[in-house]
Design a protein around this motif. Structure first.
Motif, mmCIF file in Angstrom:
data_model
loop_
_atom_site.group_PDB
_atom_site.id
_atom_site.type_symbol
_atom_site.label_atom_id
_atom_site.label_comp_id
_atom_site.label_asym_id
_atom_site.label_seq_id
_atom_site.Cartn_x
_atom_site.Cartn_y
_atom_site.Cartn_z
ATOM 1 N N THR A 298 1.055 10.894 17.998
ATOM 2 C CA THR A 298 2.432 11.277 17.714
ATOM 3 C C THR A 298 2.837 10.841 16.312
ATOM 4 O O THR A 298 3.472 11.607 15.567
ATOM 5 N N LEU B 204 4.990 14.164 21.552
ATOM 6 C CA LEU B 204 3.835 14.683 20.822
ATOM 7 C C LEU B 204 3.893 16.206 20.743
ATOM 8 O O LEU B 204 3.605 16.796 19.688
ATOM 9 N N ALA C 211 6.455 17.103 18.102
ATOM 10 C CA ALA C 211 5.952 16.864 16.747
ATOM 11 C C ALA C 211 4.934 17.924 16.345
ATOM 12 O O ALA C 211 4.948 18.428 15.211
ATOM 13 N N GLY D 160 -1.332 19.176 22.600
ATOM 14 C CA GLY D 160 -0.980 17.772 22.838
ATOM 15 C C GLY D 160 -1.657 17.204 24.067
ATOM 16 O O GLY D 160 -2.096 16.052 24.082
#
Length: 367
Positions: free
Chosen positions: A40, A316, A319, A303
């Motif tokens: 992350t 995550l 992002a 992710g």
């Protein structure tokens, strides 16, 4: 903030899971997974670098050092004006659109326990698109994303459309409970119906409104401004932390309805909260940039594979969504002699991934 292991938890729980650590922030408890944390951090760092690079690249090159100085308020002159008023709103909108779609996709994929259970597939995006296109087409022959967003037209219409679509899918998919495969099938049917409604609105619209709506439906960041950024930023600031607060309940829900109910989780209320958060996040992204395709589908699965967990990590996924949209927008602006809408690039990336996932799932089912 305190370690979960040092809180006043029963000693029996500590003995049954001695290796599990976590953090507790008020009523929110999160498991501590170093692999998820560092991925992350890496994704967020990449997103920051892409923001700087996205602001630097354009018809006029601006040195990254100048970009950073402008962002810190240390630069004045033409370059600072270009950074702050022309390029930064577009780049921030792209980052926030990716963030909200990534989190929304992770929520719906976890809730349905199905990688195909994304806002794109189950009708939420189509519902938001119908609402937004209706606001554009029925609002007159002129179109300006910033002006309509400032007036509240597109966000409200997109949210209403997404909410109606979610209620329709959930209601039609209910048979004493909601199973993921039924939700996906119903969502595909609802999406097709809503897409037909969108096409009808475009056919009946004036030429100027239809052209503007058609361009918007591809998914574009070209008409963004600060009035586009602020509503999206407010939604992300409120809804993303609320989504993270559901993380523990989402993990329990992966065990099945009976087990989740047995440990005290109000399953139906939890699902309604998750759906509401996914609807709001998706509607905000669609209102700002149009339906940017496949972001909510692809990044949660990336992710999931990076983290090695049993469900997509929410932060995550958000992002990675920001990274995908920023990189796609940068590619769309830099690799072609004309500006290509960002939604085209994300679709080119996401469609082959969807085909690969379907083929892989078919092979697994045939074993």
């Amino acid at each position: 903030m305190s370690a979960a292991g040092t809180s006043a938890a029963p000693t029996e729980a500590a003995h049954t899971a001695p290796g599990r650590r976590g953090v507790v922030v008020g009523p929110v408890g999160l498991a501590w997974r170093p692999r998820v944390f560092w991925y992350t951090v890496a994704a967020l760092g990449t997103a920051v670098l892409l923001v700087i690079l996205g602001v630097a690249i354009g018809s006029t090159w601006i040195a990254p050092v100048t970009v950073v100085r402008s962002l810190l308020g240390l630069e004045t002159g033409p370059d600072a004006f270009i950074v702050e008023n022309l390029r930064l709103p577009r780049v921030l909108t792209g980052a926030l659109v990716g963030l909200t779609l990534g989190v929304a996709g992770a929520l719906t994929q976890t809730f349905t326990r199905n990688p195909l259970g994304t806002p794109d597939i189950i009708g939420v995006t189509s519902g938001a698109s119908v609402g937004a296109v209706a606001a554009i087409v029925l609002g007159g022959g002129t179109y300006s994303v910033s002006a309509i967003v400032l007036g509240g037209g597109i966000p409200i219409a997109a949210t209403i459309g997404a909410l109606i679509a979610a209620v329709a899918v959930y209601g039609l998919g209910w048979r004493g409970g909601v199973q993921s495969y039924r939700l996906v099938l119903v969502g595909i049917g609802v999406s097709a119906t809503l897409d037909a409604v969108t096409s009808y609105l475009l056919v009946r619209a004036k030429i100027t409104a239809a052209a503007a709506a058609s361009q918007w439906l591809v998914g574009s960041l070209s008409s963004t401004s600060w009035t586009t950024v602020w509503p999206l930023l407010v939604v992300a600031a409120v809804a993303v932390p609320l989504a993270l607060a559901t993380s523990a309940a989402l993990g329990i829900g992966q065990l099945g309805d009976e087990v989740a109910t047995g440990v005290g989780l109000a399953v139906q209320r939890h699902r309604l909260v998750v759906i509401a958060l996914a609807v709001v996040l998706t509607a905000a992204a669609v209102a700002a940039a149009g339906p940017v395709g496949f972001v909510a589908f692809v990044v949660p699965q990336i992710g999931l594979r990076l983290a090695g967990t049993n469900r997509p990590p929410l932060l995550l996924a958000g992002a990675l969504g920001a990274v995908l949209v920023l990189a796609a927008d940068l590619l769309a602006r830099a690799a072609f002699p004309w500006q290509v809408p960002v939604g085209i690039v994300t679709t080119v990336v996401g469609a082959p991934y969807l085909i690969w996932l379907l083929v892989r799932h078919r092979k697994e089912m045939s074993r």
